[in-house]
Design an enzyme around this catalytic site. Structure first.
Site, PDB file in Angstrom:
ATOM      1  N   GLY A 137      47.248  41.406  36.461  1.00  0.00           N
ATOM      2  CA  GLY A 137      46.793  40.156  35.920  1.00  0.00           C
ATOM      3  C   GLY A 137      45.512  39.545  36.307  1.00  0.00           C
ATOM      4  N   CYS A 138      45.407  38.401  36.874  1.00  0.00           N
ATOM      5  CA  CYS A 138      44.052  37.850  37.229  1.00  0.00           C
ATOM      6  C   CYS A 138      43.627  38.268  38.616  1.00  0.00           C
ATOM      7  CB  CYS A 138      44.219  36.096  37.138  1.00  0.00           C
ATOM      8  SG  CYS A 138      44.717  35.364  35.692  1.00  0.00           S
TER       9      CYS A 138
END
Length: 354
Positions: A137-138
């Site tokens: 993800g981030c």
């Protein structure tokens, strides 16, 4: 040591403002019992504008996961090569100089990875290693920097190319009505970033030490529920408070390197939201102005997932960079809850003064 050069960042041409986002939430969810809370949370993000790969009218439709993923692939192939070329130009390298491509994305799926297509399309050498990262993800922006650092440490004359491609708007799910989902509809934007890590030479951040930290028993706080309709984003209300347990990990990494995390010259931090930056300022005892690059990314582009760290670094370059040997910290946060961190010094190349 390896040097992270100037990133190139590109955002799509379609723009949605905070005011338009709020009006869409009011019109589409007028009867939602928690609409006032969702509107307040969206307003508090500080996101003024976001860029998306198609007009908002198309984004609000859901043609199915198959069509969404086809669009992801088409847009990636149409947009990524130009970003890569600019990053290579800034690093003063050719495709033939790249030894590994690290591709990070959590908003679409391809197999083989886009790396294989890029090698063929842009004439990278057939021996170029491929490292696709899809499930951080981030945090993947920070992870990509760290894996590039590791690779160039193992192969000191090698060069690594980092590519982050995030089309968060293609994960919009009109049936998801939880407050976390409504908040994400006003927080995430689309963006592409690329940067080169040179094993020798280059101007930028000389990477010196990296690390990872996972907060125990938080793996369900940020997650995807994968259904027939695609990726459904799950966001726990406890996520904004994660800087309290993560700040000590940042301090430990800096401390292991003989530095004080509260007294560095620049900070390049993933901006998941304003609370993240506010709390990190508090727990690291750092002036909020130190996070101005991250906050500018959040304000102008929203949370562009793995590309945030690279865009924040790009803004440091655009400000003129830092003084020679200035000390800095880079960090990305994402599912796990995971932190990917690195410390390094600014170098201007060839020993030039800042």
């Amino acid at each position: 040591m390896a040097t992270l050069c100037r990133p190139t960042v590109s955002v799509p041409e379609y723009v949605i403002t905070m005011e338009e986002t709020l009006e869409l939430a009011r019109s589409h969810h007028a009867d939602h019992p928690q609409l006032p809370l969702a509107l307040r949370l969206i307003e508090n993000t500080g996101v003024r504008t976001r860029h998306i790969v198609q007009p908002i009218e198309e984004t609000l439709k859901h043609p199915g996961f198959q069509e969404r993923n086809k669009l992801y692939e088409a847009e990636a192939k149409a947009r990524v090569p130009a970003v890569i070329q600019c990053a290579l130009d800034d690093a003063e390298l050719l495709t033939s100089d790249i030894d590994v491509i690290i591709y990070v994305s959590c908003t679409g799926f391809m197999m083989p990875s886009l790396t294989a297509w890029l090698i063929n399309e842009m004439d990278f050498d057939s021996t170029t290693r491929q490292l696709p990262i899809a499930q951080l993800g981030c945090a993947a922006g920070g992870a990509a920097i760290n894996r590039a650092h590791d690779f160039c440490s193992a192969y000191p004359n090698a060069n690594a190319l980092i590519v982050a491609c995030e089309f968060c708007s293609l994960c919009y799910q009109p049936t998801d009505l939880g407050v976390g989902s409504l908040l994400s509809n006003g927080l995430f934007g689309d963006g592409i970033a690329a940067a080169v890590v040179r094993g020798q030479g280059g101007r930028g951040v000389r990477l010196e030490r990296n690390g990872s930290y996972l907060i125990p028993k938080t793996e369900d706080w940020i997650a995807y529920d994968v259904r027939a309709t695609g990726f459904h984003f799950l966001l726990d209300k406890r996520v904004p408070a994660t800087m309290e347990p993560l700040a000590p990990a940042l301090k430990d990494l800096a401390g292991t390197h003989g530095w004080d995390a509260s007294d560095l010259d620049f900070y390049i931090i993933h901006a998941g939201g304003p609370r993240i930056l506010d709390d990190l300022s508090k727990f690291l005892q750092v002036d909020p102005h130190a996070f101005r690059f991250s906050r500018a990314t959040l304000t102008e582009y929203g949370n562009i997932a793995s590309a945030v760290v690279l865009d924040a670094l790009r803004r440091l370059f655009d400000e003129g960079g830092a003084e020679e040997r200035a000390r800095g910290l880079l960090a990305g946060f994402g599912p796990g809850i995971t932190a990917e961190m690195t410390v390094g010094r600014w170098v201007n190349g060839d020993g030039a003064a800042g």
